[in-house]
Design a protein around this motif. Structure first.
Motif, PDB file in Angstrom:
ATOM      1  N   THR A 113       0.829  -1.202   0.000  1.00 32.69           N
ATOM      2  CA  THR A 113       0.000   0.000   0.000  1.00 32.69           C
ATOM      3  C   THR A 113       0.864   1.252   0.000  1.00 32.69           C
ATOM      4  OG1 THR A 113      -1.743  -1.166   1.212  1.00 32.69           O
ATOM      5  CG2 THR A 113      -1.822   1.242   1.219  1.00 32.69           C
ATOM      6  N   ALA A 114       1.957   1.227   0.735  1.00 27.18           N
ATOM      7  CA  ALA A 114       2.864   2.376   0.770  1.00 27.18           C
ATOM      8  C   ALA A 114       3.504   2.588  -0.600  1.00 27.18           C
ATOM      9  CB  ALA A 114       3.930   2.165   1.845  1.00 27.18           C
ATOM     10  N   LEU A 115       3.908   1.501  -1.272  1.00 25.45           N
ATOM     11  CA  LEU A 115       4.469   1.632  -2.624  1.00 25.45           C
ATOM     12  C   LEU A 115       3.442   2.205  -3.604  1.00 25.45           C
ATOM     13  CD1 LEU A 115       6.539  -1.695  -2.965  1.00 25.45           C
ATOM     14  CD2 LEU A 115       7.407   0.635  -2.605  1.00 25.45           C
ATOM     15  N   PHE A 116       2.244   1.734  -3.435  1.00 24.33           N
ATOM     16  CA  PHE A 116       1.181   2.228  -4.318  1.00 24.33           C
ATOM     17  C   PHE A 116       0.944   3.711  -4.105  1.00 24.33           C
ATOM     18  CE2 PHE A 116      -3.404   3.093  -4.828  1.00 24.33           C
ATOM     19  CZ  PHE A 116      -3.521   2.886  -6.197  1.00 24.33           C
ATOM     20  N   CYS A 117       0.913   4.174  -2.879  1.00 27.00           N
ATOM     21  CA  CYS A 117       0.688   5.594  -2.596  1.00 27.00           C
ATOM     22  C   CYS A 117       1.833   6.452  -3.139  1.00 27.00           C
ATOM     23  CB  CYS A 117       0.546   5.804  -1.085  1.00 27.00           C
ATOM     24  SG  CYS A 117      -0.972   5.100  -0.396  1.00 27.00           S
ATOM     25  N   GLN A 118       3.082   5.984  -2.987  1.00 26.67           N
ATOM     26  CA  GLN A 118       4.206   6.741  -3.517  1.00 26.67           C
ATOM     27  C   GLN A 118       4.166   6.815  -5.050  1.00 26.67           C
ATOM     28  OE1 GLN A 118       7.664   4.805  -1.869  1.00 26.67           O
ATOM     29  NE2 GLN A 118       7.312   5.606   0.209  1.00 26.67           N
ATOM     30  N   MET A 119       3.781   5.702  -5.684  1.00 27.26           N
ATOM     31  CA  MET A 119       3.662   5.709  -7.147  1.00 27.26           C
ATOM     32  C   MET A 119       2.573   6.684  -7.605  1.00 27.26           C
ATOM     33  SD  MET A 119       2.451   2.640  -9.659  1.00 27.26           S
ATOM     34  CE  MET A 119       0.817   2.796  -8.945  1.00 27.26           C
ATOM     35  N   ILE A 120       1.470   6.732  -6.908  1.00 30.74           N
ATOM     36  CA  ILE A 120       0.377   7.643  -7.267  1.00 30.74           C
ATOM     37  C   ILE A 120       0.823   9.089  -7.106  1.00 30.74           C
ATOM     38  CG2 ILE A 120      -1.900   8.466  -6.551  1.00 30.74           C
ATOM     39  CD1 ILE A 120      -2.003   5.919  -8.175  1.00 30.74           C
ATOM     40  N   ALA A 121       1.611   9.396  -6.090  1.00 30.34           N
ATOM     41  CA  ALA A 121       2.107  10.760  -5.893  1.00 30.34           C
ATOM     42  C   ALA A 121       3.012  11.171  -7.052  1.00 30.34           C
ATOM     43  CB  ALA A 121       2.849  10.855  -4.560  1.00 30.34           C
ATOM     44  N   GLN A 122       3.848  10.234  -7.534  1.00 28.42           N
ATOM     45  CA  GLN A 122       4.707  10.549  -8.672  1.00 28.42           C
ATOM     46  C   GLN A 122       3.891  10.766  -9.954  1.00 28.42           C
ATOM     47  OE1 GLN A 122       7.608   7.402  -8.943  1.00 28.42           O
ATOM     48  NE2 GLN A 122       8.541   7.870  -6.951  1.00 28.42           N
ATOM     49  N   LEU A 123       2.909   9.910 -10.168  1.00 31.48           N
ATOM     50  CA  LEU A 123       2.069  10.070 -11.360  1.00 31.48           C
ATOM     51  C   LEU A 123       1.267  11.364 -11.319  1.00 31.48           C
ATOM     52  CD1 LEU A 123       0.722   6.419 -11.906  1.00 31.48           C
ATOM     53  CD2 LEU A 123       2.497   7.622 -13.202  1.00 31.48           C
ATOM     54  N   TRP A 124       0.834  11.780 -10.132  1.00 30.07           N
ATOM     55  CA  TRP A 124       0.095  13.033 -10.022  1.00 30.07           C
ATOM     56  C   TRP A 124       0.982  14.211 -10.412  1.00 30.07           C
ATOM     57  CZ3 TRP A 124       0.512  17.614  -7.390  1.00 30.07           C
ATOM     58  CH2 TRP A 124      -0.628  18.429  -7.379  1.00 30.07           C
ATOM     59  N   SER A 125       2.257  14.177  -9.983  1.00 29.74           N
ATOM     60  CA  SER A 125       3.181  15.259 -10.344  1.00 29.74           C
ATOM     61  C   SER A 125       3.416  15.291 -11.845  1.00 29.74           C
ATOM     62  CB  SER A 125       4.514  15.072  -9.599  1.00 29.74           C
ATOM     63  OG  SER A 125       4.311  15.075  -8.195  1.00 29.74           O
ATOM     64  N   LEU A 126       3.526  14.119 -12.481  1.00 34.32           N
ATOM     65  CA  LEU A 126       3.704  14.075 -13.928  1.00 34.32           C
ATOM     66  C   LEU A 126       2.477  14.606 -14.661  1.00 34.32           C
ATOM     67  CD1 LEU A 126       5.466  10.593 -14.404  1.00 34.32           C
ATOM     68  CD2 LEU A 126       6.514  12.867 -14.546  1.00 34.32           C
ATOM     69  N   SER A 127       1.310  14.252 -14.195  1.00 30.84           N
ATOM     70  CA  SER A 127       0.076  14.708 -14.853  1.00 30.84           C
ATOM     71  C   SER A 127      -0.138  16.203 -14.704  1.00 30.84           C
ATOM     72  CB  SER A 127      -1.129  13.948 -14.290  1.00 30.84           C
ATOM     73  OG  SER A 127      -1.322  14.273 -12.912  1.00 30.84           O
ATOM     74  N   GLN A 128       0.314  16.760 -13.574  1.00 33.40           N
ATOM     75  CA  GLN A 128       0.174  18.197 -13.399  1.00 33.40           C
ATOM     76  C   GLN A 128       1.128  18.969 -14.302  1.00 33.40           C
ATOM     77  OE1 GLN A 128      -2.144  19.852 -11.483  1.00 33.40           O
ATOM     78  NE2 GLN A 128      -3.013  17.806 -11.305  1.00 33.40           N
ATOM     79  N   ALA A 129       2.272  18.412 -14.591  1.00 35.77           N
ATOM     80  CA  ALA A 129       3.238  19.078 -15.465  1.00 35.77           C
ATOM     81  C   ALA A 129       2.971  18.817 -16.938  1.00 35.77           C
ATOM     82  CB  ALA A 129       4.664  18.615 -15.121  1.00 35.77           C
ATOM     83  N   ALA A 130       2.133  17.859 -17.252  1.00 33.10           N
ATOM     84  CA  ALA A 130       1.884  17.498 -18.649  1.00 33.10           C
ATOM     85  C   ALA A 130       1.006  18.542 -19.325  1.00 33.10           C
ATOM     86  CB  ALA A 130       1.215  16.127 -18.724  1.00 33.10           C
ATOM     87  N   LYS A 131       1.244  18.714 -20.617  1.00 30.05           N
ATOM     88  CA  LYS A 131       0.460  19.625 -21.435  1.00 30.05           C
ATOM     89  C   LYS A 131      -0.264  18.836 -22.525  1.00 30.05           C
ATOM     90  CE  LYS A 131       3.492  23.607 -20.718  1.00 30.05           C
ATOM     91  NZ  LYS A 131       4.330  24.651 -21.367  1.00 30.05           N
ATOM     92  N   PRO A 132      -1.375  19.361 -23.006  1.00 27.14           N
ATOM     93  CA  PRO A 132      -2.121  18.631 -24.046  1.00 27.14           C
ATOM     94  C   PRO A 132      -1.278  18.417 -25.293  1.00 27.14           C
ATOM     95  CG  PRO A 132      -3.478  20.351 -23.090  1.00 27.14           C
ATOM     96  CD  PRO A 132      -2.095  20.565 -22.557  1.00 27.14           C
ATOM     97  N   THR A 133      -1.405  17.255 -25.864  1.00 25.91           N
ATOM     98  CA  THR A 133      -0.685  16.898 -27.083  1.00 25.91           C
ATOM     99  C   THR A 133      -1.489  17.317 -28.310  1.00 25.91           C
ATOM    100  OG1 THR A 133      -1.667  14.694 -27.140  1.00 25.91           O
ATOM    101  CG2 THR A 133       0.372  14.968 -25.889  1.00 25.91           C
ATOM    102  N   ALA A 134      -0.934  17.006 -29.494  1.00 31.42           N
ATOM    103  CA  ALA A 134      -1.634  17.334 -30.743  1.00 31.42           C
ATOM    104  C   ALA A 134      -2.950  16.582 -30.853  1.00 31.42           C
ATOM    105  CB  ALA A 134      -0.731  17.016 -31.939  1.00 31.42           C
TER     106      ALA A 134
END
Length: 580
Positions: free
Chosen positions: A97-118
């Protein structure tokens, strides 16, 4: 059969699947597919992680995908694959569960920095043109919301429980003041169907495993980074209230990210299923009342059972309606490699179910007869081609509107009479025209057309007879002559001659005044003669007055037959008649 259309030139036909048909000219087929997409009115897009790779978010099953990177980054955990962290069994142990929560935190940071593609931008362009019915995304990054599409899952209204009274629950009617400081619940989605529906949840929210209340994930990001799932604020406040009133404890739930894991049910599955049903069979009102007419599957390997079933159902639905005829759709064939397709337009089937991905889904036999075309290549390259065609059509429409406006202006200038204007009148007319243009100009309002007035045919003229009566002659003057006896000067006596020579020695005369008489139409004109009076019946107009001159005494007629006539009348032998 499925038409194979590669984006890159000189790409050989793959050996699998066996039901592929090679296209003679791929560029022509790509242009034709783009025309089918722009011709459609209700497009359904089912997309996967392949459309977000260029935005910096890894996919799952590629060589650099999330499943392999998680296993490589956590060698001590003895993970068979990174897929283990996306299984419902991850909550069985605190360590996973701890690994899962850390992975979700990383994915959230990536999604916030992502911009719409073509591809995200072309989805917005299709939505602006009114051609996009729905986007069913398997991604959890919610980039579709950044490009301007409405995002979320609508609430499901169970019709079977409509008439039953629902027991009130404290978790359903929370009091905002009882929540801990810093905690806030997510607002309920609106009743309108969103344009983009997440099939596997989203990283934007977390929900409680007991009361099912949702909260923003950003507020609990520090706890997730540490690998500690936060406690539910709603359950905490409810538990404190139960302790105050002396009731037994029910426990406090923990928050988990609102993403759908393998081997678990979707908490909003009923709402997603309701949207899919409306888009498949249509509804009585709204934009999708006739259902989808084109299916576009992009950037997914189609491994999830629920998504695979959706694709098959939509492929059947779009063939029964929409652009083209269902008789032109290819029928499945169990024969080996078929002959190559020709470039003739009538023999080419309509493209209603299109698959866009680098690899064809496996097992390939399951997808025989499902797709009309497989576009092999990068989704972003195809999106750029589609966006260029959309912009070209938009420019063509603008040019057509400008030409139409110019023609209308020319016709109005020809119709209006040219009258000379003073400089003041011209400036005033120009300002009035600008004001009217700002007031009444609107892009949606069509220009007014001149109406032609049709008059009924005139009946033929009937011949008419005209009688012209000449006016009656008006007698302006009537002359009455009297015949006096011819008196010879030689036969006269000396006394008579003397009398004529010296009229002052003539016997005394009395003037007789006759009153003016008005003659009416049909009266008689009196003709005076020396011996007697005769009446001549003549037509005389009205308002004619007769007047006579002075006459001598009638008693003198015995002495002189001409005594009653004045000397001047005897000389002229006339009697005047005056006309009133």
């Amino acid at each position: 059969m499925t038409l194979f259309v590669p984006l890159e030139a000189d790409t050989p036909l793959p050996s699998s699947p066996f039901f592929l048909t090679e296209s003679v000219d791929p560029q022509v087929q790509i242009s034709r597919i783009i025309k089918f997409i722009l011709k459609a009115k209700r497009i359904v897009v089912i997309c996967g992680a392949g459309i977000s790779v260029q935005a910096g978010i890894p996919d799952f099953r590629s060589t650099d995908g999330l499943f392999k990177s998680l296993k490589r980054d956590n060698p001590r955990e003895a993970l068979a694959s990174g897929k283990d962290l996306f299984d419902a069994s991850v909550f069985n142990s605190e360590h996973s569960t701890a690994l899962f929560c850390q992975m979700i935190a990383q994915l959230w940071s990536l999604s916030q920095a992502a911009k719409p593609t073509a591809f995200h931008n072309v989805l917005r362009a299709l939505d602006d043109r009114g051609k996009l019915l729905r986007v069913f995304t398997q991604n959890i990054d919610a980039i579709e919301e950044k490009c301007g599409l409405s995002f979320g899952v609508p609430e499901f209204e169970d019709k079977r429980c409509k008439g039953r009274p629902k027991a009130p629950m404290a978790a359903e009617c929370p009091v905002k003041e009882t929540l801990p400081s810093g905690a806030s619940k997510l607002p309920c989605p609106s009743s309108d169907l969103p344009r983009c529906v997440p099939l596997h949840g989203t990283l934007q929210s977390m929900h409680c495993q007991i009361c099912n209340c949702s909260f923003p994930l950003e507020e609990y990001l520090p706890s997730l980074t540490l690998g500690q799932p936060p406690q539910c604020p709603e359950c905490t406040s409810l538990e404190a209230t139960r302790q105050l009133i002396g009731k037994r404890a029910r426990g406090v739930g923990k928050l988990r990210p609102s993403v759908v894991l393998y081997n678990e049910a979707h908490k909003d599955g009923e709402g997603v299923g309701e949207v899919v049903k409306k888009d498949l069979i249509g509804s009585s009102k709204g934009k999708g009342r006739s259902g989808a007419d084109l299916l576009l599957v992009v950037g997914t390997s189609l491994r999830v059972p629920g998504t695979k079933r959706m694709v098959r159902e939509f492929a059947k639905a779009v063939r029964s309606r929409g652009i083209g005829s269902s008789r032109n759709s290819p029928s499945p064939s169990s024969s080996p490699r078929p002959s190559t397709a020709t470039d003739e337009e009538p023999t080419t089937p309509a493209m209603k179910a299109i698959y866009l991905n680098l690899d064809f889904p496996v097992p390939t036999r399951e997808w025989e007869g499902v797709f009309d075309a497989w576009i092999q290549g990068d989704a972003q390259v195809f999106a750029e081609m589609l966006q260029a065609e959309i912009e070209r059509e938009a420019r063509a429409k603008e040019l057509a509107l400008e030409k139409k406006k110019r023609r209308e202006e020319v016709t109005t200038q020809v119709d209006k009479p040219t009258t000379p204007k003073t400089p003041k009148a011209q400036s005033k007319a120009g300002s009035d025209a600008k004001i009217m243009k700002r007031k009444y100009s609107s892009p949606s309002a069509p220009p007014e057309k001149k109406r032609k007035i049709h008059f009924p045919p005139t009946p033929p003229k009937t011949p008419s007879l005209t009688l012209r009566i000449p006016p009656r002659p008006v007698i302006s003057e009537v002359v009455v002559t009297t015949h006096s006896p011819i008196l010879s000067y030689q036969n006269m006596s000396d006394s008579r001659r003397q009398q004529l020579i010296t009229p002052e020695k003539s016997p005394p005369r009395r003037s007789i005044k006759t009153s003016a008489r008005r003659c009416t139409a049909g009266a008689s004109i009196i003709k005076y003669s020396h011996s007697n009076v005769t009446h001549l019946p003549v037509s005389v107009p009205q308002n004619v007055e007769f007047s006579t001159s002075s006459f001598n005494d009638p008693s003198d007629d015995e002495q002189d037959a001409d005594a009653h006539v004045l000397p001047e009348i005897r000389r002229n032998n006339l009697c005047e008649i005056e006309v009133a």
